[in-house]
Design a protein around this motif. Structure first.
Motif, PDB file in Angstrom:
ATOM      1  N   LYS A   7       0.825 -30.209 -10.736  1.00 14.46           N
ATOM      2  CA  LYS A   7       0.835 -29.291 -12.034  1.00 14.46           C
ATOM      3  C   LYS A   7       2.133 -28.522 -11.883  1.00 14.46           C
ATOM      4  O   LYS A   7       2.869 -28.535 -12.719  1.00 14.46           O
ATOM      5  N   HIS A   8       2.772 -28.234 -10.659  1.00 15.67           N
ATOM      6  CA  HIS A   8       3.944 -27.575 -10.606  1.00 15.67           C
ATOM      7  C   HIS A   8       4.532 -28.070  -9.029  1.00 15.67           C
ATOM      8  O   HIS A   8       4.102 -28.143  -8.300  1.00 15.67           O
ATOM      9  N   ILE A   9       6.119 -28.209  -9.245  1.00 20.77           N
ATOM     10  CA  ILE A   9       6.798 -28.222  -7.880  1.00 20.77           C
ATOM     11  C   ILE A   9       7.837 -26.968  -7.942  1.00 20.77           C
ATOM     12  O   ILE A   9       8.604 -26.798  -9.176  1.00 20.77           O
ATOM     13  N   LYS A  10       7.839 -26.377  -6.978  1.00 25.02           N
ATOM     14  CA  LYS A  10       8.950 -25.079  -6.671  1.00 25.02           C
ATOM     15  C   LYS A  10       9.522 -25.230  -5.254  1.00 25.02           C
ATOM     16  O   LYS A  10       9.076 -25.320  -4.486  1.00 25.02           O
ATOM     17  N   PRO A  11      10.821 -24.523  -5.404  1.00 29.83           N
ATOM     18  CA  PRO A  11      11.222 -24.169  -3.922  1.00 29.83           C
ATOM     19  C   PRO A  11      10.407 -23.436  -3.226  1.00 29.83           C
ATOM     20  O   PRO A  11      10.103 -22.274  -3.781  1.00 29.83           O
ATOM     21  N   LEU A  12      10.642 -23.487  -1.816  1.00 29.97           N
ATOM     22  CA  LEU A  12      10.209 -22.433  -1.042  1.00 29.97           C
ATOM     23  C   LEU A  12      11.078 -21.464  -1.059  1.00 29.97           C
ATOM     24  O   LEU A  12      12.237 -21.657  -1.094  1.00 29.97           O
ATOM     25  N   GLY A  13      10.592 -20.169  -1.026  1.00 34.75           N
ATOM     26  CA  GLY A  13      11.547 -19.113  -0.911  1.00 34.75           C
ATOM     27  C   GLY A  13      11.070 -18.304   0.541  1.00 34.75           C
ATOM     28  O   GLY A  13      10.395 -18.896   1.328  1.00 34.75           O
ATOM     29  N   PHE A  14      11.302 -16.775   0.551  1.00 31.25           N
ATOM     30  CA  PHE A  14      10.585 -16.134   1.684  1.00 31.25           C
ATOM     31  C   PHE A  14      10.121 -14.788   0.938  1.00 31.25           C
ATOM     32  O   PHE A  14      11.055 -13.903   0.597  1.00 31.25           O
ATOM     33  N   PRO A  15       8.996 -14.461   1.119  1.00 29.18           N
ATOM     34  CA  PRO A  15       7.833 -15.265   1.727  1.00 29.18           C
ATOM     35  C   PRO A  15       7.683 -16.265   0.814  1.00 29.18           C
ATOM     36  O   PRO A  15       7.965 -16.438  -0.332  1.00 29.18           O
ATOM     37  N   TRP A  16       6.633 -17.289   1.221  1.00 33.78           N
ATOM     38  CA  TRP A  16       6.187 -18.374   0.425  1.00 33.78           C
ATOM     39  C   TRP A  16       5.387 -18.046  -0.864  1.00 33.78           C
ATOM     40  O   TRP A  16       4.320 -17.116  -0.551  1.00 33.78           O
ATOM     41  N   GLU A  17       5.476 -18.324  -2.093  1.00 37.48           N
ATOM     42  CA  GLU A  17       4.590 -18.024  -2.999  1.00 37.48           C
ATOM     43  C   GLU A  17       3.319 -18.734  -3.088  1.00 37.48           C
ATOM     44  O   GLU A  17       3.379 -20.091  -2.813  1.00 37.48           O
ATOM     45  N   THR A  18       2.176 -17.844  -3.272  1.00 33.78           N
ATOM     46  CA  THR A  18       0.876 -18.782  -3.221  1.00 33.78           C
ATOM     47  C   THR A  18       0.269 -18.402  -4.427  1.00 33.78           C
ATOM     48  O   THR A  18       0.780 -17.622  -5.326  1.00 33.78           O
ATOM     49  N   GLN A  19      -1.100 -18.971  -4.514  1.00 32.20           N
ATOM     50  CA  GLN A  19      -1.686 -18.768  -5.715  1.00 32.20           C
ATOM     51  C   GLN A  19      -3.051 -17.886  -5.485  1.00 32.20           C
ATOM     52  O   GLN A  19      -3.561 -18.133  -4.170  1.00 32.20           O
ATOM     53  N   PHE A 271       3.160 -30.063   6.910  1.00 34.34           N
ATOM     54  CA  PHE A 271       2.542 -29.396   5.521  1.00 34.34           C
ATOM     55  C   PHE A 271       1.588 -28.127   5.940  1.00 34.34           C
ATOM     56  O   PHE A 271       1.051 -28.275   7.145  1.00 34.34           O
ATOM     57  N   LEU A 272       1.697 -26.999   5.372  1.00 34.86           N
ATOM     58  CA  LEU A 272       0.584 -26.061   5.419  1.00 34.86           C
ATOM     59  C   LEU A 272      -0.082 -26.371   4.083  1.00 34.86           C
ATOM     60  O   LEU A 272       0.516 -26.166   2.838  1.00 34.86           O
ATOM     61  N   ILE A 273      -1.449 -26.479   4.012  1.00 37.57           N
ATOM     62  CA  ILE A 273      -2.245 -26.672   2.539  1.00 37.57           C
ATOM     63  C   ILE A 273      -2.926 -25.386   2.479  1.00 37.57           C
ATOM     64  O   ILE A 273      -3.852 -24.918   3.395  1.00 37.57           O
ATOM     65  N   LEU A 274      -3.034 -24.760   1.137  1.00 38.31           N
ATOM     66  CA  LEU A 274      -4.030 -23.658   0.920  1.00 38.31           C
ATOM     67  C   LEU A 274      -4.995 -24.110  -0.380  1.00 38.31           C
ATOM     68  O   LEU A 274      -4.239 -24.464  -1.248  1.00 38.31           O
ATOM     69  N   GLU A 275      -6.057 -23.644  -0.431  1.00 46.07           N
ATOM     70  CA  GLU A 275      -6.811 -24.024  -1.415  1.00 46.07           C
ATOM     71  C   GLU A 275      -7.842 -22.980  -1.627  1.00 46.07           C
ATOM     72  O   GLU A 275      -8.503 -22.610  -0.298  1.00 46.07           O
ATOM     73  N   GLY A 276      -8.537 -22.827  -2.832  1.00 46.97           N
ATOM     74  CA  GLY A 276      -9.547 -21.760  -2.798  1.00 46.97           C
ATOM     75  C   GLY A 276      -9.891 -21.094  -4.351  1.00 46.97           C
ATOM     76  O   GLY A 276      -8.833 -21.383  -5.185  1.00 46.97           O
ATOM     77  N   LYS A 277     -10.812 -20.981  -4.491  1.00 47.02           N
ATOM     78  CA  LYS A 277     -11.344 -20.284  -5.752  1.00 47.02           C
ATOM     79  C   LYS A 277     -10.856 -18.960  -5.971  1.00 47.02           C
ATOM     80  O   LYS A 277     -10.752 -18.047  -5.109  1.00 47.02           O
ATOM     81  N   PRO A 278      -9.963 -18.523  -7.186  1.00 44.03           N
ATOM     82  CA  PRO A 278      -9.423 -17.328  -7.380  1.00 44.03           C
ATOM     83  C   PRO A 278     -10.439 -16.384  -7.518  1.00 44.03           C
ATOM     84  O   PRO A 278     -11.467 -16.274  -8.186  1.00 44.03           O
ATOM     85  N   ILE A 279     -10.062 -15.009  -6.861  1.00 38.87           N
ATOM     86  CA  ILE A 279     -10.969 -13.928  -7.303  1.00 38.87           C
ATOM     87  C   ILE A 279     -10.776 -13.228  -8.586  1.00 38.87           C
ATOM     88  O   ILE A 279     -11.715 -12.850  -9.081  1.00 38.87           O
ATOM     89  N   GLU A 280      -9.782 -13.436  -9.146  1.00 36.44           N
ATOM     90  CA  GLU A 280      -9.407 -13.261 -10.728  1.00 36.44           C
ATOM     91  C   GLU A 280      -9.704 -11.613 -10.952  1.00 36.44           C
ATOM     92  O   GLU A 280     -10.546 -11.322 -11.896  1.00 36.44           O
ATOM     93  N   GLU A 281      -9.364 -10.963 -10.160  1.00 35.01           N
ATOM     94  CA  GLU A 281      -9.337  -9.579 -10.264  1.00 35.01           C
ATOM     95  C   GLU A 281      -7.794  -8.701 -10.132  1.00 35.01           C
ATOM     96  O   GLU A 281      -6.652  -9.620  -9.713  1.00 35.01           O
ATOM     97  N   PRO A 282      -7.624  -7.474 -10.867  1.00 30.77           N
ATOM     98  CA  PRO A 282      -6.291  -6.973 -10.799  1.00 30.77           C
ATOM     99  C   PRO A 282      -5.879  -6.924  -9.329  1.00 30.77           C
ATOM    100  O   PRO A 282      -6.398  -6.644  -8.379  1.00 30.77           O
ATOM    101  N   VAL A 283      -4.417  -7.143  -9.026  1.00 36.46           N
ATOM    102  CA  VAL A 283      -3.804  -6.985  -7.711  1.00 36.46           C
ATOM    103  C   VAL A 283      -2.873  -5.811  -7.940  1.00 36.46           C
ATOM    104  O   VAL A 283      -1.755  -6.153  -8.558  1.00 36.46           O
ATOM    105  N   VAL A 284      -3.059  -4.877  -7.175  1.00 35.91           N
ATOM    106  CA  VAL A 284      -2.122  -3.836  -7.149  1.00 35.91           C
ATOM    107  C   VAL A 284      -1.621  -3.654  -5.600  1.00 35.91           C
ATOM    108  O   VAL A 284      -2.392  -3.163  -4.825  1.00 35.91           O
ATOM    109  N   GLN A 285      -0.277  -3.927  -5.311  1.00 35.29           N
ATOM    110  CA  GLN A 285       0.140  -3.788  -4.095  1.00 35.29           C
ATOM    111  C   GLN A 285       1.211  -2.663  -3.834  1.00 35.29           C
ATOM    112  O   GLN A 285       2.035  -2.567  -4.665  1.00 35.29           O
ATOM    113  N   HIS A 286       1.103  -2.388  -2.448  1.00 38.10           N
ATOM    114  CA  HIS A 286       2.053  -1.261  -2.368  1.00 38.10           C
ATOM    115  C   HIS A 286       2.345  -1.481  -0.631  1.00 38.10           C
ATOM    116  O   HIS A 286       1.478  -0.876  -0.128  1.00 38.10           O
TER     117      HIS A 286
END
Length: 339
Positions: A7-19, A271-286
């Motif tokens: 679906k997509h290929i993107k560079p690693l950053g810090f921290p790593w972007e997840t879904q 590799f690290l592999i992460l997979e899972g069903k999304p929660i699909e709720e609003p996320v507010v982080q502080h």
């Protein structure tokens, strides 16, 4: 219409972007020097560093928020979970519920912060005659609104108990898969914490670390068509998925309901592999609080100011355990595991 599994290929950053349902992954690789008598870094080696907030990988290592010992002194969390995977080195845990522990290469700590906990994660330099390399992943896994205020809980998944799949391809090349969460073929992971998003198999959470010998081939089996799936290719040369050649230091987002054939290149790959069903709720982080609304964040800050999520029962902010303690987990109920 493309039929590619990629679906997509993107560079690693810090921290790593997840879904979704993951929030991010912080990958730490530090070539720490020999430790001093306090399992910390000598004063001379700290000169010129912004101790207390040192994220510059000078000389191959960082102090993070530690002043004398590398790591993360006590800090709060609410509303999500942390999964800390240790590949090399030593991590000392202490928390506001009286829990503590030390875990090493191959061990995993799973902590559901829920309604609130303080903890510290320090990296004691226990070796005085040789260097102290550290390699860990810390994954932030979100919690749904219904679970954000559950009781905090942590558990250890010990190296010798975590299932490892050894797959040899037709050419005799080996792929090793550490099954931290989820299921691959007929191999299931250990149970996570009770209120984890991963505790319900319908959420299809998978957390795997994978190493492939040079020129190895391996098929990552399909999972739920509702899941998100990411491969973090952090070490190696290149791999091939379908006809696409992908260099290391990239994230590959893939279709989860397809088998993924990975052909490794001329170097060992990790590799690290992460997979899972999304929660699909609003996320507010502080900072260390992850909720659904800004009002809940304000309440979290107020609650922490009033209660400190149980306070801090330890004499230091940078808590490390005795040098010769070994691997252990002390839980808030007083039960101690010794490995």
């Amino acid at each position: 219409m493309s039929t590619s599994v990629i679906k997509h290929i993107k560079p690693l950053g810090f921290p790593w972007e997840t879904q979704d349902p993951f929030l991010f992954c912080a990958y730490h690789r530090d070539e720490y020097p020999k430790g001093n008598a306090s399992m910390g870094v000598d004063f001379e080696q700290l000169k010129g560093r912004n101790t207390g907030s040192d994220f510059t990988r000078r000389d191959g290592w960082r102090m993070y928020h530690g002043a004398n010992i590398p790591g993360f002194p006590y800090h709060p969390h609410r509303g999500f979970e942390t999964i800390t995977i240790n590949k090399e080195g030593v991590v000392d845990h202490s928390d506001s519920l009286g829990g503590a522990g030390r875990f090493m290469a191959g061990d995993v700590q799973w902590m559901t912060a829920g309604r609130g906990i303080q903890h510290s994660e320090m990296f004691p330099l226990i070796n005085t005659e040789k260097r102290n390399p550290l390699e860990i992943f810390q994954i932030w896994l979100n919690l749904p609104k219904a679970s954000k205020m559950v009781e905090p809980h942590y558990k250890m998944l010990w190296n010798e108990d975590i299932p490892v799949i050894k797959h040899t391809d037709q050419s005799g090349r080996l792929t090793s898969i550490q099954v931290i969460a989820g299921k691959i073929n007929n191999v299931s992971a250990l149970e996570p914490t009770p209120d984890s998003w991963a505790s319900d198999s319908k959420n299809a959470i998978g957390v795997y670390t994978v190493s492939m010998e040079a020129n190895a081939n391996w098929i990552l089996p399909k999972t739920s068509d509702q899941a998100n799936r990411s491969i973090f290719f952090y070490k190696g040369d290149h791999i091939k998925i379908e006809t696409q050649t992908i260099l290391h230091n990239n994230i590959i987002e893939l279709k989860a309901h397809e088998n993924i054939t990975i052909q490794n290149g001329s170097q060992d790959a990790y590799f690290l592999i992460l997979e899972g069903k999304p929660i699909e709720e609003p996320v507010v982080q502080h900072g260390p609080f992850v909720m659904n609304t800004q009002e809940e964040i304000i309440q979290a800050m107020k609650d922490y100011g009033e209660t400190h999520f149980g306070g801090w029962p330890w004499p230091d902010t940078e808590v490390v355990h005795p040098r010769n303690k070994g691997r252990f987990a002390l839980h808030s109920n007083g039960i101690e595991e010794i490995k």
